[in-house]
Structure formats: C-alpha cells, structure tokens
Write a protein that holds these residues in place. Structure first.
Motif, PDB file in Angstrom:
ATOM      1  N   LEU A 122      -3.533  -2.052  14.226  1.00  0.00           N
ATOM      2  CA  LEU A 122      -3.770  -0.851  14.694  1.00  0.00           C
ATOM      3  C   LEU A 122      -3.142   0.201  13.831  1.00  0.00           C
ATOM      4  O   LEU A 122      -3.602   1.198  13.569  1.00  0.00           O
ATOM      5  CB  LEU A 122      -3.333  -0.858  16.192  1.00  0.00           C
ATOM      6  N   LEU A 123      -1.757  -0.051  13.454  1.00  0.00           N
ATOM      7  CA  LEU A 123      -1.136   1.321  12.850  1.00  0.00           C
ATOM      8  C   LEU A 123      -1.978   1.295  11.408  1.00  0.00           C
ATOM      9  O   LEU A 123      -2.162   2.442  10.774  1.00  0.00           O
ATOM     10  CB  LEU A 123       0.422   0.797  12.544  1.00  0.00           C
ATOM     11  N   THR A 124      -2.259   0.230  10.733  1.00  0.00           N
ATOM     12  CA  THR A 124      -2.826   0.299   9.443  1.00  0.00           C
ATOM     13  C   THR A 124      -4.243   0.888   9.545  1.00  0.00           C
ATOM     14  O   THR A 124      -4.670   1.788   8.549  1.00  0.00           O
ATOM     15  CB  THR A 124      -3.223  -1.283   8.861  1.00  0.00           C
ATOM     16  N   ALA A 125      -5.176   0.739  10.540  1.00  0.00           N
ATOM     17  CA  ALA A 125      -6.370   1.321  10.881  1.00  0.00           C
ATOM     18  C   ALA A 125      -6.069   2.854  10.963  1.00  0.00           C
ATOM     19  O   ALA A 125      -6.998   3.698  10.311  1.00  0.00           O
ATOM     20  CB  ALA A 125      -6.977   0.832  12.044  1.00  0.00           C
ATOM     21  N   ALA A 126      -5.097   3.414  11.570  1.00  0.00           N
ATOM     22  CA  ALA A 126      -4.853   4.714  11.753  1.00  0.00           C
ATOM     23  C   ALA A 126      -4.187   5.546  10.513  1.00  0.00           C
ATOM     24  O   ALA A 126      -4.881   6.530   9.929  1.00  0.00           O
ATOM     25  CB  ALA A 126      -3.589   5.049  12.503  1.00  0.00           C
ATOM     26  N   VAL A 127      -3.701   4.721   9.552  1.00  0.00           N
ATOM     27  CA  VAL A 127      -3.236   4.914   8.191  1.00  0.00           C
ATOM     28  C   VAL A 127      -4.376   5.304   7.187  1.00  0.00           C
ATOM     29  O   VAL A 127      -4.475   6.315   6.831  1.00  0.00           O
ATOM     30  CB  VAL A 127      -2.322   3.933   7.678  1.00  0.00           C
TER      31      VAL A 127
ATOM     32  N   GLU B 182       5.820  -8.999  23.207  1.00  0.00           N
ATOM     33  CA  GLU B 182       6.193  -9.031  22.047  1.00  0.00           C
ATOM     34  C   GLU B 182       5.108  -8.414  20.933  1.00  0.00           C
ATOM     35  O   GLU B 182       3.892  -8.594  21.418  1.00  0.00           O
ATOM     36  CB  GLU B 182       6.418 -10.328  21.341  1.00  0.00           C
ATOM     37  N   PRO B 183       5.428  -7.783  19.756  1.00  0.00           N
ATOM     38  CA  PRO B 183       4.423  -7.274  19.071  1.00  0.00           C
ATOM     39  C   PRO B 183       3.816  -8.577  18.394  1.00  0.00           C
ATOM     40  O   PRO B 183       4.366  -9.488  18.126  1.00  0.00           O
ATOM     41  CB  PRO B 183       5.143  -6.505  17.994  1.00  0.00           C
ATOM     42  N   THR B 184       2.324  -8.434  17.861  1.00  0.00           N
ATOM     43  CA  THR B 184       1.537  -9.223  17.441  1.00  0.00           C
ATOM     44  C   THR B 184       0.798  -8.534  16.003  1.00  0.00           C
ATOM     45  O   THR B 184       1.033  -7.429  15.880  1.00  0.00           O
ATOM     46  CB  THR B 184       0.353  -9.591  18.023  1.00  0.00           C
ATOM     47  N   GLN B 185       0.323  -9.171  15.231  1.00  0.00           N
ATOM     48  CA  GLN B 185      -0.274  -8.487  14.159  1.00  0.00           C
ATOM     49  C   GLN B 185      -1.317  -7.625  14.445  1.00  0.00           C
ATOM     50  O   GLN B 185      -1.716  -6.743  13.737  1.00  0.00           O
ATOM     51  CB  GLN B 185      -1.137  -9.760  13.048  1.00  0.00           C
ATOM     52  N   ALA B 186      -1.982  -7.582  15.735  1.00  0.00           N
ATOM     53  CA  ALA B 186      -3.039  -6.769  16.033  1.00  0.00           C
ATOM     54  C   ALA B 186      -2.328  -5.275  16.270  1.00  0.00           C
ATOM     55  O   ALA B 186      -2.959  -4.318  15.945  1.00  0.00           O
ATOM     56  CB  ALA B 186      -3.681  -7.472  17.465  1.00  0.00           C
ATOM     57  N   ASP B 187      -1.024  -5.293  16.426  1.00  0.00           N
ATOM     58  CA  ASP B 187      -0.312  -3.936  16.506  1.00  0.00           C
ATOM     59  C   ASP B 187      -0.121  -3.447  15.112  1.00  0.00           C
ATOM     60  O   ASP B 187      -0.282  -2.110  14.789  1.00  0.00           O
ATOM     61  CB  ASP B 187       0.898  -4.325  17.209  1.00  0.00           C
TER      62      ASP B 187
ATOM     63  N   ASP C 234       0.841  -1.220   0.122  1.00  0.00           N
ATOM     64  CA  ASP C 234      -0.042  -0.081  -0.023  1.00  0.00           C
ATOM     65  C   ASP C 234       0.907   1.227  -0.009  1.00  0.00           C
ATOM     66  O   ASP C 234       0.354   2.322   0.306  1.00  0.00           O
ATOM     67  CB  ASP C 234      -0.854   0.101   1.282  1.00  0.00           C
ATOM     68  N   GLY C 235       2.208   1.082  -0.426  1.00  0.00           N
ATOM     69  CA  GLY C 235       2.872   2.182  -0.365  1.00  0.00           C
ATOM     70  C   GLY C 235       3.506   2.835   1.041  1.00  0.00           C
ATOM     71  O   GLY C 235       4.338   3.691   1.134  1.00  0.00           O
ATOM     72  N   TYR C 236       3.404   1.713   1.953  1.00  0.00           N
ATOM     73  CA  TYR C 236       3.985   2.032   3.453  1.00  0.00           C
ATOM     74  C   TYR C 236       5.008   1.032   3.627  1.00  0.00           C
ATOM     75  O   TYR C 236       4.873  -0.218   3.041  1.00  0.00           O
ATOM     76  CB  TYR C 236       3.009   1.971   4.504  1.00  0.00           C
ATOM     77  N   ALA C 237       5.927   1.184   4.193  1.00  0.00           N
ATOM     78  CA  ALA C 237       7.050   0.221   4.865  1.00  0.00           C
ATOM     79  C   ALA C 237       7.107   0.054   6.101  1.00  0.00           C
ATOM     80  O   ALA C 237       6.667   0.941   7.003  1.00  0.00           O
ATOM     81  CB  ALA C 237       8.497   0.935   4.580  1.00  0.00           C
ATOM     82  N   LEU C 238       6.861  -1.163   6.561  1.00  0.00           N
ATOM     83  CA  LEU C 238       6.434  -1.771   8.141  1.00  0.00           C
ATOM     84  C   LEU C 238       8.029  -1.890   8.745  1.00  0.00           C
ATOM     85  O   LEU C 238       9.103  -2.511   8.196  1.00  0.00           O
ATOM     86  CB  LEU C 238       5.923  -2.906   8.002  1.00  0.00           C
ATOM     87  N   PHE C 239       8.297  -1.241   9.715  1.00  0.00           N
ATOM     88  CA  PHE C 239       9.439  -1.351  10.487  1.00  0.00           C
ATOM     89  C   PHE C 239       9.270  -2.047  11.819  1.00  0.00           C
ATOM     90  O   PHE C 239       7.982  -1.620  12.454  1.00  0.00           O
ATOM     91  CB  PHE C 239      10.089   0.104  10.774  1.00  0.00           C
ATOM     92  N   ALA C 240      10.125  -2.762  12.349  1.00  0.00           N
ATOM     93  CA  ALA C 240      10.096  -3.458  13.731  1.00  0.00           C
ATOM     94  C   ALA C 240      11.226  -3.268  14.332  1.00  0.00           C
ATOM     95  O   ALA C 240      12.136  -3.838  13.922  1.00  0.00           O
ATOM     96  CB  ALA C 240       9.153  -4.848  13.833  1.00  0.00           C
ATOM     97  N   SER C 241      11.303  -2.737  15.578  1.00  0.00           N
ATOM     98  CA  SER C 241      12.621  -2.786  16.537  1.00  0.00           C
ATOM     99  C   SER C 241      12.858  -4.144  16.933  1.00  0.00           C
ATOM    100  O   SER C 241      12.049  -4.899  17.394  1.00  0.00           O
ATOM    101  CB  SER C 241      12.933  -1.817  17.414  1.00  0.00           C
ATOM    102  N   SER C 242      14.013  -4.309  17.379  1.00  0.00           N
ATOM    103  CA  SER C 242      14.617  -5.584  18.405  1.00  0.00           C
ATOM    104  C   SER C 242      14.142  -5.287  19.641  1.00  0.00           C
ATOM    105  O   SER C 242      13.639  -4.149  20.098  1.00  0.00           O
ATOM    106  CB  SER C 242      15.897  -5.923  18.239  1.00  0.00           C
ATOM    107  N   VAL C 243      13.792  -6.117  20.490  1.00  0.00           N
ATOM    108  CA  VAL C 243      13.400  -6.183  21.998  1.00  0.00           C
ATOM    109  C   VAL C 243      14.403  -5.435  22.577  1.00  0.00           C
ATOM    110  O   VAL C 243      15.719  -5.726  22.661  1.00  0.00           O
ATOM    111  CB  VAL C 243      12.847  -7.344  22.583  1.00  0.00           C
TER     112      VAL C 243
END
Length: 219
Positions: free
Chosen positions: A183-188, A175-180, A132-141
C-alpha cells in the motif's frame, strides 16, 4: 495521540462506506513541497488546503483541528482508501549528519546514517534500504494504553530536496503484512517529483525539471 494514529484508530471503528467518494483522476497539487499526488480510484485525500467534508464528519473532526494537527506533525497529505486503509505523507528536516540533498547523491556512510538516525528518532525496530531509493522502516509492536489494541508503524522514506519525505501507515490491532508495504509502495508510485518546491516571492526560484516518477533508479 498523533493525528494519523487517531485517524487509523477511528477508521477501525467506522462504517467504511463513508469514504466511497473520491477524486480519482484529479491530481493533488503540493507544489510547496515539490510534489504532486494522483489518488487511487476510490481514495479520499485530505491536505492542509483541502479537506472533504464527508471525511471530517465521519471522523468527528473539524478542519481547524485537522489542519493544526497536520502542521504540528509535519503531515502534508492523508489518503484514505475505500476499505479504510490509510497512509500519510510527512516531510521533515534531514539529519544534520547527511550532506546530500537527494537519496541518489548519498554516500554509503550517509545511507547507513539515514537508516540509523531515522530508526532511532521514530522508534523503529528494523530499517532496510529498498532497491528504489526508499528505506523501509517498521516499529516494534506498541500499546496505546492498557486494555487498548496494540499498533505498529511502517513507513517508506527517502531524501528529496534536502528533506525526509516519508509515507507512513499506522496499523491497529494486528501485525503488519506485505500488503501494508504494498500500500505504501503504491502511494509512492502515485507521487510525482517536480524537481523543486515553490519558493517565496522574494527568494531565488529554482528551475523545475520535467515531472518524473518518484522512484529513483538504483545506483
């Protein structure tokens, strides 16, 4: 500690009923950065210009402190859901290596640079382009301090009007899950692009295009 991380930590300790009043149905105007945001039902929104008193009281913060921290961290909006889930919108300069001004204009090499440079800057362990034109980033714990809960940061970022627009979510103690990500996608999806930002009175004003959803069609 960054403001959004402070709020995420505070929300994990608060009675979340304090955030039951929201401005659902009203649009939050952020014309200075070329966007508008439609809060979800029950969502409380803080911006640099509007900070609900009940949210500040529950968080133990005052408007001056929050406003200064938002400017320092380049945050323009913080959204708090009724269950305490929180996202924030940060707008920052694009990397110098990227010439394009919008995600749909980036070349393959610029898209690779976008992932690499932002991942390095934010300390992210993974970075992938979405369709969708967005990049998903996730940090290490990471750990805030010895004996305190660990945290991770996930974000959805894109290039728009020559700047990086990123919705962030700080996750404390798990830990992050798909729900997180959802939530970001819904805000976008609740953010509208105006096609131009408000210009100073003595500057040349860009012609705004018709409002359209934030998600761009893949090229």
């Amino acid at each position: 500690m960054k403001l959004r991380r402070w709020i995420a930590t505070a929300l994990s300790l608060l009675c979340l009923a304090a955030f039951g009043t929201a401005i659902a149905g009203e649009t939050v105007l952020l014309d200075d950065i070329g966007v508008r945001y439609a809060p979800a039902e029950g969502e409380t929104v803080l911006t640099r210009a509007d900070m609900p008193e009940q949210a500040l009281t529950a968080l133990g913060l005052n408007a001056q402190t929050v406003s200064a921290a938002m400017e320092r961290d380049q945050v323009y909006l913080i959204g708090i859901q009724p269950d305490g889930s929180q996202v924030s919108l940060r707008v920052s300069p694009k990397p110098n290596e990227i010439q394009a001004n919008n995600a749909c204009q980036m070349s393959a090499s610029e898209k690779d640079a976008f992932l690499t440079l932002l991942a390095r800057e934010g300390g992210y362990g993974s970075a992938t382009w979405q369709t969708d034109g967005y990049a998903l980033f996730a940090s290490s714990v990471q750990t805030l301090a010895e004996g305190e809960p660990h945290y991770t940061d996930v974000s959805l970022a894109t290039l728009y009007l020559g700047q990086v627009y990123a919705f962030h979510r700080e996750i404390i103690g798990r830990e992050p899950t798909q729900a997180d990500t959802d939530l970001l996608t819904a805000a976008v999806n609740r953010m509208l692009r105006l096609g131009a930002s408000t210009q100073p009175a003595d500057a040349t004003t860009l012609t705004a295009t018709k409002n359209k959803p934030v998600i761009e069609q893949p090229t």
